[in-house]
Design a protein around this motif. Sequence first.
Motif, PDB file in Angstrom:
ATOM      1  N   GLY A  86       0.677  -1.124   0.039  1.00  0.00           N
ATOM      2  CA  GLY A  86      -0.103  -0.120   0.113  1.00  0.00           C
ATOM      3  C   GLY A  86       0.848   1.189  -0.045  1.00  0.00           C
ATOM      4  O   GLY A  86       0.525   2.296  -0.740  1.00  0.00           O
TER       5      GLY A  86
ATOM      6  N   ILE B 221       2.692   1.612  -3.371  1.00  0.00           N
ATOM      7  CA  ILE B 221       1.645   2.126  -4.429  1.00  0.00           C
ATOM      8  C   ILE B 221       1.383   3.671  -4.331  1.00  0.00           C
ATOM      9  O   ILE B 221       1.070   4.265  -5.130  1.00  0.00           O
ATOM     10  N   ALA B 222       1.148   4.068  -3.077  1.00  0.00           N
ATOM     11  CA  ALA B 222       0.843   5.379  -2.910  1.00  0.00           C
ATOM     12  C   ALA B 222       2.082   6.247  -3.276  1.00  0.00           C
ATOM     13  O   ALA B 222       1.859   7.331  -3.476  1.00  0.00           O
ATOM     14  N   ARG B 223       3.148   5.695  -2.802  1.00  0.00           N
ATOM     15  CA  ARG B 223       4.476   6.665  -3.023  1.00  0.00           C
ATOM     16  C   ARG B 223       5.188   6.594  -4.346  1.00  0.00           C
ATOM     17  O   ARG B 223       5.560   7.759  -4.688  1.00  0.00           O
TER      18      ARG B 223
ATOM     19  N   LYS C  84       4.590   6.223  -8.542  1.00  0.00           N
ATOM     20  CA  LYS C  84       3.591   6.172  -9.399  1.00  0.00           C
ATOM     21  C   LYS C  84       3.801   4.870 -10.273  1.00  0.00           C
ATOM     22  O   LYS C  84       2.622   4.206 -10.946  1.00  0.00           O
TER      23      LYS C  84
ATOM     24  N   ASP D  59       2.171   2.004  -8.598  1.00  0.00           N
ATOM     25  CA  ASP D  59       0.780   2.311  -8.627  1.00  0.00           C
ATOM     26  C   ASP D  59       0.208   1.835 -10.127  1.00  0.00           C
ATOM     27  O   ASP D  59      -0.892   0.983 -10.181  1.00  0.00           O
ATOM     28  N   ASP D  60       0.811   1.864 -11.312  1.00  0.00           N
ATOM     29  CA  ASP D  60       0.627   1.723 -12.534  1.00  0.00           C
ATOM     30  C   ASP D  60       0.658   0.239 -12.896  1.00  0.00           C
ATOM     31  O   ASP D  60       0.210  -0.146 -13.605  1.00  0.00           O
TER      32      ASP D  60
ATOM     33  N   GLY E 211      -0.371  -1.690  -8.322  1.00  0.00           N
ATOM     34  CA  GLY E 211      -1.623  -1.204  -8.071  1.00  0.00           C
ATOM     35  C   GLY E 211      -2.995  -1.512  -9.053  1.00  0.00           C
ATOM     36  O   GLY E 211      -4.117  -1.996  -8.504  1.00  0.00           O
ATOM     37  N   TYR E 212      -2.408  -1.710 -10.255  1.00  0.00           N
ATOM     38  CA  TYR E 212      -3.447  -1.942 -11.221  1.00  0.00           C
ATOM     39  C   TYR E 212      -3.908  -3.471 -11.204  1.00  0.00           C
ATOM     40  O   TYR E 212      -4.933  -3.872 -11.068  1.00  0.00           O
TER      41      TYR E 212
ATOM     42  N   THR F   9      -3.979  -4.012   1.075  1.00  0.00           N
ATOM     43  CA  THR F   9      -3.221  -3.393   0.132  1.00  0.00           C
ATOM     44  C   THR F   9      -4.068  -2.271  -0.268  1.00  0.00           C
ATOM     45  O   THR F   9      -3.450  -1.013  -0.493  1.00  0.00           O
TER      46      THR F   9
ATOM     47  N   SER G 163      -3.318   1.450   0.698  1.00  0.00           N
ATOM     48  CA  SER G 163      -2.728   2.448  -0.263  1.00  0.00           C
ATOM     49  C   SER G 163      -3.768   3.672  -0.552  1.00  0.00           C
ATOM     50  O   SER G 163      -3.613   4.800  -0.597  1.00  0.00           O
TER      51      SER G 163
ATOM     52  N   LYS H  95      -2.780   7.298   0.190  1.00  0.00           N
ATOM     53  CA  LYS H  95      -2.970   8.324  -0.679  1.00  0.00           C
ATOM     54  C   LYS H  95      -4.139   9.718  -0.298  1.00  0.00           C
ATOM     55  O   LYS H  95      -3.643  10.861  -0.831  1.00  0.00           O
TER      56      LYS H  95
END
Lengths: 251, 280
Positions: A77, A80-82, A84, A87-88, A91-92, A133, A137, A141
Amino acid sequence: MFVIVIIAIWEVISKAGIFPTFMFPPLIIPSVPGGVTVLKTLVGGVMSGQILAATGVTLSRLLIGFLIAVVLGLTFGFLIARFKWVDDTLGYFVTALQSIPSIVWFPLAIVWFGLGNTAILFIVAIGATWTMTVNSSAGFKNVPSIYINAARTLGSSGSHLLRTVILPASVPHIISGLRVAWAFAWRAIMAGELLGAAGGLGYLLDLGRSTQAMDLVLSIMIVIGLIGTIIDNQVFLRMERSVARKWGLRT
Amino acid sequence: MKVSLKEVNKSFQKGKGETLEVLDDIDFNISEGEFVSLIGPSGCGKSTILKLVAGLDAPTSGEVLMNGRTVTGPGTDRVVVFQEGGLFPWMTVIENVTYGLLRKKMSKEEAHEKAMEGLRMVHLANFTGSYPHELSGGMKQRVAIARALVMDPDVLLMDEPFAALDEQTRLVLHKELQRIWQDTGKTILFITHNIREALTLSDRVLLMSTRPGAVKREFTVQAARPRDPADSNVVDLERRVMEELEEEMEKVLKEEFGDDYHLEKSRVRDSDHSDMGSHI
Ligand SMILES: Nc1ncnc2c1ncn2[C@@H]1O[C@H](COP(=O)(O)OP(=O)(O)OP(=O)(O)O)[C@@H](O)[C@H]1O
Ligand SMILES: [Mg+2]
């Protein structure tokens, strides 16, 4: 009150003799003097330690698996927040992973770890990791930038900022994450134990099925329901409430 | 010069390829111990300027100097009081106020002592154990001011700190802030959209034009302190600032409502023109 009505209806059906006693055992009042009742089996099982021991095994597995999931979930988490790019990618992917019921991992777990404790821990952990997670996240965020800015002008940065502001500010999200993750872990461990692994409540359930002892099965179902409710109410609801009170959020 | 902005420009990336120019060649100085207000229509970039001075954001071009050195990041010599206070809701009042002190590696006892001193200054010494949500809006702002003051910053940056408060509370806090400013001799950069507030508190008022924001005019307030809103200097200035602002407001309103909007000057003049915020 509602519970009493249910018990009464159950007793009537049980005594009506529509089904054989082993399939539909009475809860409290035996059909024949000295015959089986769920209550008797439950009390007996708890007294003899059989149910207690199984509960202990299940809970310790659950706790370990859950802790692994919490640590992984918080780490993922945060990443993902930290970042990019995490996250892409991750996170996806997590959204897809989250929609896979954890028991689906069981065949893989057996091949990887063999039928046993590790396989059970694996599916418990994996069942709870993804929701944890997603929630953590979201928590990280959504930390209001005003808190971060205020802390930075007061001299905070790096891991101090993470520990003193970002983590505490995410607590409401994290707690609801813990609660849902726990529910997922609880379902995962029952499915896992039912399918294989010695000891534990799930195993006792399977034993009850194979010996056609529905009194045992029902006793364990009651235990499972009780434990689930107690933990949700006593641990997670309390945590949520105390945070809400401290923060002045509406409950 | 305590704080200097030298030809500062700031633009934000707005979707693909488009940029939003927010600040256009901002150039001004603040001397040691001076109380300066920034006033201007909503969205003209006041908060952006404050963030640049605080070091929470960097200018696109130009530079911000603090005691003659370029600002590269946040520092405890410049502490911000935000509109909503920005108190940490999971910490008690005293924990909020000691937060920055403990980070400075001050001992617990010393930090506590200083925090109590700060809280006494804003008359909140009896609320040390309360959580922010248990306080009124005015009390929260006072805690935020105490939290900033105990850091003993060179410059206090305040972004519409009293905008969310009722008139009575605001008047009380104006008095307190003036007293604190006179006692401590801090340099203060104060953002507001309330003309009367700016004139009551400041040595100098900088009026900004609509986006991209530039400093359009500068007013020096030469009335005796504590300020009397009926002082002829203040009344005169208030009218002049209002006239300048009407022009800028008209631009904003045209932008928002389209070209067919014409500001009814007489209507705006007759209403309480100390607070242009209500017209935007
Ligand atoms: N981080 C950001 N990214 C993109 N645009 C931004 C950002 N911060 C501010 N802006 C834009 O910059 C402009 C100026 O914003 P700013 O907050 O400085 O205005 P302001 O003068 O403080 O207004 P108000 O009186 O309403 O507080 C606005 O149009 C805003 O949308
Ligand atoms: Mg602003």
